[in-house]
Design a protein around this motif. Structure first.
Motif, PDB file in Angstrom:
ATOM      1  N   GLU A 168      32.073 -19.088 -22.091  1.00  4.19           N
ATOM      2  CA  GLU A 168      31.691 -19.364 -23.477  1.00  4.19           C
ATOM      3  C   GLU A 168      30.750 -18.283 -24.006  1.00  4.19           C
ATOM      4  O   GLU A 168      30.887 -17.820 -25.149  1.00  4.19           O
ATOM      5  N   ASP A 169      29.791 -17.878 -23.191  1.00  8.85           N
ATOM      6  CA  ASP A 169      28.866 -16.821 -23.600  1.00  8.85           C
ATOM      7  C   ASP A 169      29.613 -15.503 -23.808  1.00  8.85           C
ATOM      8  O   ASP A 169      29.330 -14.752 -24.752  1.00  8.85           O
ATOM      9  N   ALA A 170      30.549 -15.216 -22.908  1.00  9.10           N
ATOM     10  CA  ALA A 170      31.294 -13.959 -23.001  1.00  9.10           C
ATOM     11  C   ALA A 170      32.202 -13.947 -24.231  1.00  9.10           C
ATOM     12  O   ALA A 170      32.393 -12.898 -24.854  1.00  9.10           O
ATOM     13  N   LEU A 171      32.748 -15.092 -24.597  1.00  4.14           N
ATOM     14  CA  LEU A 171      33.577 -15.153 -25.803  1.00  4.14           C
ATOM     15  C   LEU A 171      32.723 -14.994 -27.061  1.00  4.14           C
ATOM     16  O   LEU A 171      33.195 -14.460 -28.075  1.00  4.14           O
ATOM     17  N   HIS A 172      31.479 -15.436 -27.015  1.00  4.07           N
ATOM     18  CA  HIS A 172      30.582 -15.144 -28.132  1.00  4.07           C
ATOM     19  C   HIS A 172      30.346 -13.640 -28.237  1.00  4.07           C
ATOM     20  O   HIS A 172      30.332 -13.083 -29.346  1.00  4.07           O
ATOM     21  N   ALA A 173      30.182 -12.970 -27.096  1.00  4.15           N
ATOM     22  CA  ALA A 173      30.033 -11.510 -27.112  1.00  4.15           C
ATOM     23  C   ALA A 173      31.276 -10.855 -27.700  1.00  4.15           C
ATOM     24  O   ALA A 173      31.184  -9.876 -28.451  1.00  4.15           O
ATOM     25  N   SER A 241      24.129 -16.106 -33.765  1.00  2.73           N
ATOM     26  CA  SER A 241      24.738 -17.381 -34.121  1.00  2.73           C
ATOM     27  C   SER A 241      26.172 -17.457 -33.601  1.00  2.73           C
ATOM     28  O   SER A 241      27.062 -16.733 -34.073  1.00  2.73           O
ATOM     29  N   VAL A 242      26.394 -18.362 -32.656  1.00  2.00           N
ATOM     30  CA  VAL A 242      27.737 -18.547 -32.101  1.00  2.00           C
ATOM     31  C   VAL A 242      28.691 -19.000 -33.200  1.00  2.00           C
ATOM     32  O   VAL A 242      29.811 -18.492 -33.325  1.00  2.00           O
TER      33      VAL A 242
END
Length: 465
Positions: A168-173, A241-242
């Motif tokens: 999830e964090d990597a997809l935000h990146a 902001s995601v």
């Protein structure tokens, strides 16, 4: 800069070896010189544009929270053997051996090296998220280099790499990079459309290419024409902001836009017929999410909050800095030459003296030159003892967005001529008003400069007092 003191080896005739517009115009405008197949020297004019593009890329990467660094061009082969890509990459990789008979390579990309740097220095989830990037020369031994800088063997590239604890964090990146790339291209006067693409030798399931529509593009693209109406514009984006980054991602990728490699005929035919478009596109960047592909292979792990050792999730993101020079020309030119957008132009305006040696014309040009330079802008003053037609042809060829023409007849009426390269429209203005108009035009493009905090259009023009 005074043209009599500059190195600008323009050509009058079209080079026979140039097959596309950007290659032809870059050679004619004295921007590059070929040294070997697909390898070019960047001459002063081309180098200035390259640096302007690089500056915009740096600014937008830093705005998004990414950290610049620099890795070497020559890499040890053992890192690539560790990841399993050394033999799989193919003949595009230039493999070499040093004097100690060690296998080395001229890097085509840096996933292995950045993973090695990460695993040597990061061991806790508390140090995440982390995105590192650099802008560096790369080499890929293309079998048929052509089209000048559009498909060379040596090229200048920004490549960045994110490290995150979870998918999830990597997809935000991933989404954050998409937003930062959209802003980067718009600042260069380009509309680059994100298109679902194939990941190729980089790997991973999620990837988008950014393509600029152009007749000479190497990629065949299929898209919903409504996608060309979307702009990021002046929207303020919170990169942390995601939800906001995801919303921009969805807005720009919800409509159909794909390269031929991932084209879905059924999905394309579901678009209203009047919006179904097929064209050619130039790839100018690509973003990837590839999960734990490299961290698994190379042991890039961190301790999570529960004390477990887990592989980090990664992605990579590239922008072809040198390729963008050619792409901008392909998207912005006419029969007379290049038309540079204000954000990347090598000089902000040209000054043409119609009667070099005339005391009044010379003095007016010198005052204009000083006033424009005093704004922090760079004028190119054509002070050659040449005919007016030749001076205009040079200015059109090299593509500066604005030209100020100074002649005895206009000065008798207290005016100079300010001409837009893009529209060809001219207006006669008093010299100080022409300078003020340039200041207003360029103020938005130079808001990043510390010395531009004061609105440029409000500055006093003391040289005219």
């Amino acid at each position: 800069m005074r043209l009599t003191r500059y190195f600008l080896p323009v050509l009058k005739e079209n080079p026979s070896e140039a097959q596309i517009v950007s290659h032809r115009l870059m050679l004619r405008a004295g921007m590059i010189k070929q040294q070997a197949a697909g390898i070019y020297s960047w001459l002063p004019l081309g180098f200035k544009v390259l640096r302007n593009i690089e500056r915009i890329v740096h600014e937008e990467q830093i705005r998004a929270g990414h950290i610049p660094m620099l890795m070497p061009t020559i890499q040890p082969a053992d890192l690539w053997q560790e990841s399993g890509r050394y033999n799989a990459y193919g003949p595009e990789m230039l493999r070499i051996r040093d004097r100690h008979d060690r296998d080395m390579l001229y890097g085509p990309t840096n996933e292995e090296m950045i993973t090695d740097i990460f695993r040597a220095h990061v061991s806790s989830y508390k140090d995440l998220p982390l995105t590192l990037y650099h802008i560096q020369w790369k080499f890929r031994d293309e079998v048929r280099p052509r089209f000048g800088v559009m498909r060379g063997r040596e090229f200048y590239m920004k490549d960045g790499y994110n490290f995150d604890l979870t998918k999830e964090d990597a997809l935000h990146a991933y989404n954050r990079h998409l937003v930062s790339y959209l802003r980067t291209y718009e600042r260069m006067g380009l509309q680059a459309i994100p298109m679902r693409a194939d990941s190729g030798p980089i790997g991973g399931d999620d990837t988008h290419e950014f393509l600029v529509l152009a007749e000479t593009g190497e990629s065949e693209v299929f898209y919903d024409s409504a996608v060309t109406d979307i702009r990021l514009g002046e929207r303020e984006i919170d990169y942390d902001s995601v939800d906001q980054c995801r919303a921009v991602m969805e807005e720009f990728t919800a409509l159909y836009a794909r390269t031929d490699e991932t084209h879905d005929e059924a999905a394309f035919n579901a678009i209203p017929e009047d919006r179904r478009k097929q064209a050619r596109g130039i790839e100018v960047g690509q973003i990837f999410y590839f999960g734990t592909k490299y961290s698994d292979a190379m042991g890039a792990v961190v301790q999570n909050a529960e004390g477990e050792q887990v592989p980090v999730h990664m992605g990579s993101h590239g922008i072809g800095v040198s390729r963008l020079v050619g792409a901008i020309i392909e998207a912005s030119h006419d029969d007379n030459g290049i038309i540079w957008p204000e954000g990347v132009t090598p000089f902000h305006c040209g000054i043409v003296n119609l009667k070099q040696g005339d005391a009044e014309a010379d003095a007016a040009c010198e005052k204009l030159y000083a006033a424009i330079a005093g704004l922090g802008l760079e004028p190119l003053y054509d002070d050659r003892n040449e005919r007016a037609g030749g001076k205009f042809a040079t200015m059109d060829l090299i593509g500066l967005p604005w030209r100020i023409t100074v002649g005895p007849r206009g000065l008798k009426n207290g005016v100079v001529e300010l001409t837009s390269r893009r529209t060809g429209q001219s207006e006669e203005l008093p010299p100080e008003e022409a300078v003020k108009k340039l200041a207003a035009i360029y103020a938005p493009h130079h808001a990043h400069l510390d010395d531009m905090r004061e609105p440029m259009a409000n500055r006093s023009f003391h040289t005219w007092l």
